[in-house]
Design an enzyme around this catalytic site. Sequence first.
Site, PDB file in Angstrom:
ATOM      1  N   HIS A   1      -3.741   0.531   7.898  1.00 18.92           N
ATOM      2  CA  HIS A   1      -2.419   1.170   7.895  1.00 18.92           C
ATOM      3  C   HIS A   1      -2.442   2.414   6.996  1.00 18.92           C
ATOM      4  CE1 HIS A   1       2.180   0.752   7.583  1.00 18.92           C
ATOM      5  NE2 HIS A   1       1.892   1.658   6.672  1.00 18.92           N
ATOM      6  N   GLU A   2      -3.037   2.278   5.810  1.00 19.87           N
ATOM      7  CA  GLU A   2      -3.073   3.406   4.870  1.00 19.87           C
ATOM      8  C   GLU A   2      -4.029   4.505   5.360  1.00 19.87           C
ATOM      9  OE1 GLU A   2      -0.762   3.524   2.731  1.00 19.87           O
ATOM     10  OE2 GLU A   2      -0.215   1.427   3.013  1.00 19.87           O
TER      11      GLU A   2
ATOM     12  N   GLN B   1       2.637   9.994   1.218  1.00 24.23           N
ATOM     13  CA  GLN B   1       3.987   9.414   1.191  1.00 24.23           C
ATOM     14  C   GLN B   1       4.802   9.899  -0.002  1.00 24.23           C
ATOM     15  OE1 GLN B   1       2.420   5.253   2.100  1.00 24.23           O
ATOM     16  NE2 GLN B   1       4.461   5.145   2.971  1.00 24.23           N
TER      17      GLN B   1
ATOM     18  N   HIS C   1      -2.293   6.681   7.638  1.00 25.86           N
ATOM     19  CA  HIS C   1      -1.432   7.660   6.955  1.00 25.86           C
ATOM     20  C   HIS C   1      -2.218   8.941   6.643  1.00 25.86           C
ATOM     21  CE1 HIS C   1       2.482   5.913   6.251  1.00 25.86           C
ATOM     22  NE2 HIS C   1       2.000   4.813   5.710  1.00 25.86           N
TER      23      HIS C   1
ATOM     24  N   CYS D   1       6.538  -0.446   6.329  1.00 23.02           N
ATOM     25  CA  CYS D   1       6.063   0.776   5.694  1.00 23.02           C
ATOM     26  C   CYS D   1       7.180   1.293   4.804  1.00 23.02           C
ATOM     27  CB  CYS D   1       5.716   1.803   6.764  1.00 23.02           C
ATOM     28  SG  CYS D   1       5.141   3.364   6.094  1.00 23.02           S
ATOM     29  N   LEU D   2       6.831   1.695   3.594  1.00 20.93           N
ATOM     30  CA  LEU D   2       7.865   2.169   2.672  1.00 20.93           C
ATOM     31  C   LEU D   2       8.500   3.475   3.158  1.00 20.93           C
ATOM     32  CD1 LEU D   2       6.194   1.304  -0.764  1.00 20.93           C
ATOM     33  CD2 LEU D   2       8.080   0.108   0.365  1.00 20.93           C
TER      34      LEU D   2
ATOM     35  N   GLY E   1       0.821  -1.203   0.000  1.00 23.54           N
ATOM     36  CA  GLY E   1       0.000   0.000   0.000  1.00 23.54           C
ATOM     37  C   GLY E   1       0.857   1.256   0.000  1.00 23.54           C
TER      38      GLY E   1
HETATM   39 ZN    ZN Z   1       2.984   3.032   5.500  1.00 26.85          ZN
END
Ligand code: ZN
Length: 183
Positions: free
Chosen positions: A154-155, A66, A158, A111-112, A61
């Site tokens: 999770h997203e 991000q 964000h 997480c990226l 995701g």
């Molecule tokens: Zn993330």
Amino acid sequence: MELPKIKILDEKNKLLHKKSVDVKFPLSDKEKKDIKDMLLYLKMSQIDEEREKYNLRAGMGLSYVQIGVLKRIFVVVDEVEENKFENYVVINPKVLSMSEEMVYVGEGEGCLSINRETEGIVPRHARMTIEAYDEEGNLYTIRVREELAICFQHEMDHLDGILFTDKIDKNNPFKDAEIMREI
Ligand code: ZN
């Protein structure tokens, strides 16, 4: 495949701790292109050959913040079977219902935007139903479960400026493990 030119922000960047705002329709050409780029980036990160070629970390995701835009959009690419990918574009999501049952990722979430080792439990709902808009502005409802539900939560965090590491109890990272199911 050519890797889209997107730059993913690191957790130290203040933008990642800010709340994103609702998106207005119709989307701009840039927003549409960014969505395509984010989807392709995630897909490539899940294909071994591409991941190695471009030295990527695998991700499922990605939220718009991000890559530096504080708007409520995230995308998810789910490999449903070998080399078969399901894309999700989620805009201005709202939670309709969540399961009481809680789960967590046993090996820890990733997480990226977080480029360090982390440990601890991030409590998540096992199932969730949301409504959201697609890139054409159509409202839809979707029920997600298990890994996909965790990814969506999770997203969605964000979009509110919350990272998964914010949800780990610092004094007791494995707190409440016994009352949640590990997946
Ligand atoms: Zn993330």
